[in-house]
Design a protein around this motif. Structure first.
Motif, PDB file in Angstrom:
ATOM      1  N   VAL A  42       0.840  -1.203   0.000  1.00 24.35           N
ATOM      2  CA  VAL A  42       0.000   0.000   0.000  1.00 24.35           C
ATOM      3  C   VAL A  42       0.874   1.253   0.000  1.00 24.35           C
ATOM      4  O   VAL A  42       0.588   2.230  -0.703  1.00 24.35           O
ATOM      5  N   LEU A  45       2.123   1.846  -3.496  1.00 19.13           N
ATOM      6  CA  LEU A  45       1.066   2.411  -4.330  1.00 19.13           C
ATOM      7  C   LEU A  45       0.897   3.899  -4.056  1.00 19.13           C
ATOM      8  O   LEU A  45       0.806   4.710  -4.989  1.00 19.13           O
ATOM      9  N   ARG A  46       0.857   4.249  -2.791  1.00 18.74           N
ATOM     10  CA  ARG A  46       0.628   5.655  -2.427  1.00 18.74           C
ATOM     11  C   ARG A  46       1.802   6.544  -2.812  1.00 18.74           C
ATOM     12  O   ARG A  46       1.610   7.715  -3.150  1.00 18.74           O
ATOM     13  N   ASN A  51      -4.040   6.079  -4.903  1.00 13.67           N
ATOM     14  CA  ASN A  51      -4.766   6.003  -3.640  1.00 13.67           C
ATOM     15  C   ASN A  51      -6.081   5.278  -3.850  1.00 13.67           C
ATOM     16  O   ASN A  51      -6.980   5.783  -4.506  1.00 13.67           O
ATOM     17  N   MET A  52      -6.135   4.083  -3.302  1.00  8.30           N
ATOM     18  CA  MET A  52      -7.333   3.266  -3.405  1.00  8.30           C
ATOM     19  C   MET A  52      -7.718   2.817  -2.004  1.00  8.30           C
ATOM     20  O   MET A  52      -6.860   2.675  -1.142  1.00  8.30           O
ATOM     21  N   LEU A  54      -8.710   0.126   0.748  1.00  6.35           N
ATOM     22  CA  LEU A  54      -8.246  -1.245   0.934  1.00  6.35           C
ATOM     23  C   LEU A  54      -9.241  -2.252   0.375  1.00  6.35           C
ATOM     24  O   LEU A  54      -8.856  -3.312  -0.112  1.00  6.35           O
ATOM     25  N   ASN A  56     -10.813  -2.041  -2.320  1.00  2.38           N
ATOM     26  CA  ASN A  56     -10.612  -2.143  -3.762  1.00  2.38           C
ATOM     27  C   ASN A  56      -9.302  -2.828  -4.136  1.00  2.38           C
ATOM     28  O   ASN A  56      -9.104  -3.192  -5.281  1.00  2.38           O
ATOM     29  N   ILE A  57      -8.412  -2.981  -3.176  1.00  2.00           N
ATOM     30  CA  ILE A  57      -7.106  -3.563  -3.454  1.00  2.00           C
ATOM     31  C   ILE A  57      -7.079  -5.059  -3.171  1.00  2.00           C
ATOM     32  O   ILE A  57      -6.529  -5.835  -3.938  1.00  2.00           O
ATOM     33  N   PHE A  58      -7.679  -5.464  -2.068  1.00  2.00           N
ATOM     34  CA  PHE A  58      -7.524  -6.833  -1.590  1.00  2.00           C
ATOM     35  C   PHE A  58      -8.835  -7.597  -1.611  1.00  2.00           C
ATOM     36  O   PHE A  58      -9.897  -7.050  -1.374  1.00  2.00           O
TER      37      PHE A  58
END
Length: 76
Positions: A42, A45-46, A51-52, A54, A56-58
């Motif tokens: 994370v 990514l940032r 910036n998503m 959590l 939407n990521i996992f």
């Protein structure tokens, strides 16, 4: 049941778990392999301005693995 009192008590319980996990990450980092890898991912990514949330990521599998890892730490 009084909702305000319920929320106050649940918030206190949540804060206690929060503090235990944060302390564990500092003091026994080796017990949080999956969580540390997720944090590093994370952060990367940032750093790239991605910036998503959590959610939407996992997927549920990774989130459940993190819960299992932290529950093992708290339960020990």
């Amino acid at each position: 049941m009084n909702k305000d009192v319920t929320k106050e008590i649940v918030k206190e319980i949540s804060n206690s778990y929060y503090n235990v996990i944060i302390d564990g990450l500092d003091e026994q980092e080796h017990r949080f392999l999956i969580l540390k890898l997720v944090i590093d991912f994370v952060v990367k990514l940032r750093e790239k301005n991605i910036n998503m949330s959590l959610d939407n990521i996992f997927n549920d599998t990774i989130i459940n693995m993190i819960y299992d890892e932290t529950n093992k730490y708290i339960g020990s």
